[in-house]
Design a protein around this motif. Structure first.
Motif, PDB file in Angstrom:
ATOM      1  N   PHE A 128       0.857  -1.179   0.000  1.00 25.49           N
ATOM      2  CA  PHE A 128       0.000   0.000   0.000  1.00 25.49           C
ATOM      3  C   PHE A 128       0.900   1.238   0.000  1.00 25.49           C
ATOM      4  CE2 PHE A 128      -2.281  -3.410   2.096  1.00 25.49           C
ATOM      5  CZ  PHE A 128      -3.585  -3.293   1.646  1.00 25.49           C
ATOM      6  N   THR A 129       0.567   2.216  -0.823  1.00 22.63           N
ATOM      7  CA  THR A 129       1.369   3.436  -0.902  1.00 22.63           C
ATOM      8  C   THR A 129       0.459   4.651  -1.034  1.00 22.63           C
ATOM      9  OG1 THR A 129       1.554   3.232  -3.315  1.00 22.63           O
ATOM     10  CG2 THR A 129       3.346   2.289  -1.987  1.00 22.63           C
ATOM     11  N   ALA A 130       1.022   5.813  -0.731  1.00 19.80           N
ATOM     12  CA  ALA A 130       0.284   7.065  -0.912  1.00 19.80           C
ATOM     13  C   ALA A 130       1.262   8.225  -0.991  1.00 19.80           C
ATOM     14  CB  ALA A 130      -0.714   7.294   0.220  1.00 19.80           C
ATOM     15  N   ALA A 131       0.869   9.242  -1.740  1.00 19.15           N
ATOM     16  CA  ALA A 131       1.559  10.527  -1.770  1.00 19.15           C
ATOM     17  C   ALA A 131       0.522  11.598  -1.486  1.00 19.15           C
ATOM     18  CB  ALA A 131       2.224  10.768  -3.123  1.00 19.15           C
ATOM     19  N   TRP A 191      -4.813   0.630   9.258  1.00 18.48           N
ATOM     20  CA  TRP A 191      -5.084   1.808   8.430  1.00 18.48           C
ATOM     21  C   TRP A 191      -5.230   1.433   6.956  1.00 18.48           C
ATOM     22  CZ3 TRP A 191      -6.502   6.307  10.419  1.00 18.48           C
ATOM     23  CH2 TRP A 191      -6.077   6.679  11.698  1.00 18.48           C
ATOM     24  N   CYS A 192      -4.392   0.513   6.491  1.00 19.63           N
ATOM     25  CA  CYS A 192      -4.439   0.137   5.076  1.00 19.63           C
ATOM     26  C   CYS A 192      -5.703  -0.643   4.739  1.00 19.63           C
ATOM     27  CB  CYS A 192      -3.199  -0.676   4.710  1.00 19.63           C
ATOM     28  SG  CYS A 192      -1.671   0.291   4.727  1.00 19.63           S
ATOM     29  N   TRP A 193      -6.158  -1.469   5.670  1.00 20.57           N
ATOM     30  CA  TRP A 193      -7.405  -2.187   5.416  1.00 20.57           C
ATOM     31  C   TRP A 193      -8.594  -1.238   5.414  1.00 20.57           C
ATOM     32  CZ3 TRP A 193      -8.199  -7.914   6.947  1.00 20.57           C
ATOM     33  CH2 TRP A 193      -7.119  -8.662   6.487  1.00 20.57           C
ATOM     34  N   ARG A 198     -11.856  -2.732   3.434  1.00 22.21           N
ATOM     35  CA  ARG A 198     -12.099  -4.009   4.111  1.00 22.21           C
ATOM     36  C   ARG A 198     -12.775  -3.820   5.458  1.00 22.21           C
ATOM     37  NH1 ARG A 198      -6.061  -6.323   2.506  1.00 22.21           N
ATOM     38  NH2 ARG A 198      -6.498  -6.439   0.259  1.00 22.21           N
ATOM     39  N   VAL A 199     -12.618  -2.641   6.059  1.00 22.10           N
ATOM     40  CA  VAL A 199     -13.353  -2.239   7.256  1.00 22.10           C
ATOM     41  C   VAL A 199     -13.798  -0.801   7.049  1.00 22.10           C
ATOM     42  CG1 VAL A 199     -12.091  -3.795   8.794  1.00 22.10           C
ATOM     43  CG2 VAL A 199     -11.286  -1.450   8.481  1.00 22.10           C
ATOM     44  N   GLN A 200     -14.759  -0.356   7.863  1.00 18.69           N
ATOM     45  CA  GLN A 200     -15.294   1.001   7.693  1.00 18.69           C
ATOM     46  C   GLN A 200     -15.078   1.890   8.911  1.00 18.69           C
ATOM     47  OE1 GLN A 200     -17.415  -1.888   6.886  1.00 18.69           O
ATOM     48  NE2 GLN A 200     -16.281  -1.672   4.968  1.00 18.69           N
ATOM     49  N   LEU A 201     -14.812   1.297  10.072  1.00 15.47           N
ATOM     50  CA  LEU A 201     -14.636   2.061  11.309  1.00 15.47           C
ATOM     51  C   LEU A 201     -13.331   1.632  11.972  1.00 15.47           C
ATOM     52  CD1 LEU A 201     -18.241   1.593  12.769  1.00 15.47           C
ATOM     53  CD2 LEU A 201     -17.410   3.555  11.443  1.00 15.47           C
ATOM     54  N   TYR A 202     -12.750   2.562  12.742  1.00 14.02           N
ATOM     55  CA  TYR A 202     -11.469   2.267  13.393  1.00 14.02           C
ATOM     56  C   TYR A 202     -11.416   2.928  14.757  1.00 14.02           C
ATOM     57  CZ  TYR A 202      -6.381   1.623  13.836  1.00 14.02           C
ATOM     58  OH  TYR A 202      -5.128   1.256  14.256  1.00 14.02           O
ATOM     59  N   ILE A 218      -2.110   6.879   3.961  1.00 15.15           N
ATOM     60  CA  ILE A 218      -2.720   6.009   2.954  1.00 15.15           C
ATOM     61  C   ILE A 218      -4.240   6.004   3.104  1.00 15.15           C
ATOM     62  CG2 ILE A 218      -2.922   3.598   2.218  1.00 15.15           C
ATOM     63  CD1 ILE A 218       0.107   3.339   3.044  1.00 15.15           C
ATOM     64  N   ALA A 219      -4.719   5.886   4.337  1.00 13.68           N
ATOM     65  CA  ALA A 219      -6.168   5.869   4.572  1.00 13.68           C
ATOM     66  C   ALA A 219      -6.814   7.195   4.176  1.00 13.68           C
ATOM     67  CB  ALA A 219      -6.456   5.545   6.038  1.00 13.68           C
ATOM     68  N   GLU A 220      -6.204   8.297   4.563  1.00 15.29           N
ATOM     69  CA  GLU A 220      -6.790   9.600   4.243  1.00 15.29           C
ATOM     70  C   GLU A 220      -6.768   9.870   2.746  1.00 15.29           C
ATOM     71  OE1 GLU A 220      -6.325  12.236   8.268  1.00 15.29           O
ATOM     72  OE2 GLU A 220      -4.564  12.145   6.951  1.00 15.29           O
TER      73      GLU A 220
END
Length: 272
Positions: A128-131, A191-193, A198-202, A218-220
């Motif tokens: 998983f990656t993000a910029a 966070w990546c899931w 794959r999930v909606q709440l954390y 990554i999540a944001e």
């Protein structure tokens, strides 16, 4: 050389192939002063990435979990050219036990903000990656959070029970909450899931900078809304620091508001 997501992905995969996967069938672990575990893989991954990143991106120091807090504070305070933040094996207890829920987490912090993030799950071979401002990706393909509805009962929640005050647990499981609950035991993958849908709440009761730096970005970038707190009921904190943070997040801003409304009674009963 300017860091790219593809370069970071390749770097993490090469590192995992050399320092993690060969030790999957058994590794010795030792307890650190804070009670957490450390293995030879933790130390080897941090040493390898420290050397490789210094070669590829000279002048940008690395802050790793497996260094003294004094050194971590010094690096974070003197990060004019940016700083890499590394958790060499996030989910070490899982790794030691043979549970397939651990990752390498690497983030670049510039001007007080995380600008790049990469998290490799070496067992599933998912990177998983993000910029910042560009988006989030899984193996180079764009990803987005997913929520079937704005009702908590339709949501799968990722909740770490271990770090929540025990007195709040009855309220957490009162009627009107999430549909079901899971826990991976690896913050970066949590966070990546969420990012992948794959999930909606954390909900997590205590994570450090190296745990969440890459994963939260990554999540944001995938569309999630997230908040970190120094203590329950305090104002959310945006500044990056070494202290443990409480995390609340959801697949989108509206769902986060609904989740926060449900969680608010817990704060009144929390010991911190």
């Amino acid at each position: 050389m300017t860091p790219t997501l593809s370069h970071l992905s390749a770097l993490l995969r090469d590192t995992a192939a050399a320092e993690i996967l060969p030790r999957l069938q058994g590794t010795e672990a030792h307890h650190k002063s804070d009670g957490s575990l450390v293995t030879q893989s933790d130390l080897a991954v941090q040493a390898r990435l420290t050397e490789t990143l210094a070669r590829d991106f000279p002048g940008v120091p690395l802050l790793g979990e497996e260094m003294s807090e004094t050194e971590q504070q010094r690096i974070l305070a003197d990060n004019g050219r940016g700083v890499w933040v590394l958790d060499p094996v996030d989910g070490t207890s899982n790794f030691v036990s043979g549970f397939p829920g651990f990752a390498i987490s690497l983030a670049l912090v510039e001007d007080g903000r995380v600008t790049l993030g990469a998290v490799l799950d070496p067992v599933r071979d998912e990177c998983f990656t993000a910029a910042r401002g560009v988006g989030a990706f899984l193996d180079g393909e764009p990803i987005h959070t997913q929520a079937r509805s704005a009702q908590l009962k339709d949501c799968l929640a990722m909740i770490d029970m271990k770090r929540l005050p025990p007195e709040v647990l009855p309220a957490l499981f009162r009627p009107g909450g999430f549909g079901s609950q899971r826990n991976l035991g690896a913050v970066a993958l949590d966070w990546c899931w969420l990012a992948q849908g794959r999930v909606q709440l954390y909900l997590h009761g205590g994570q450090r900078l190296w745990d969440y730096a890459a994963g939260r970005l990554i999540a944001e970038e995938a569309g999630a809304a997230a908040l970190h707190y120094s203590t329950w009921g305090a104002q959310p904190s945006q500044a990056l620091g070494l202290e443990s943070r409480r995390a609340i997040a959801a697949a989108n801003p509206h769902l986060l508001d609904v989740w926060l409304d449900f969680l608010r009674p817990l704060w009144d009963g929390a010991s911190d």
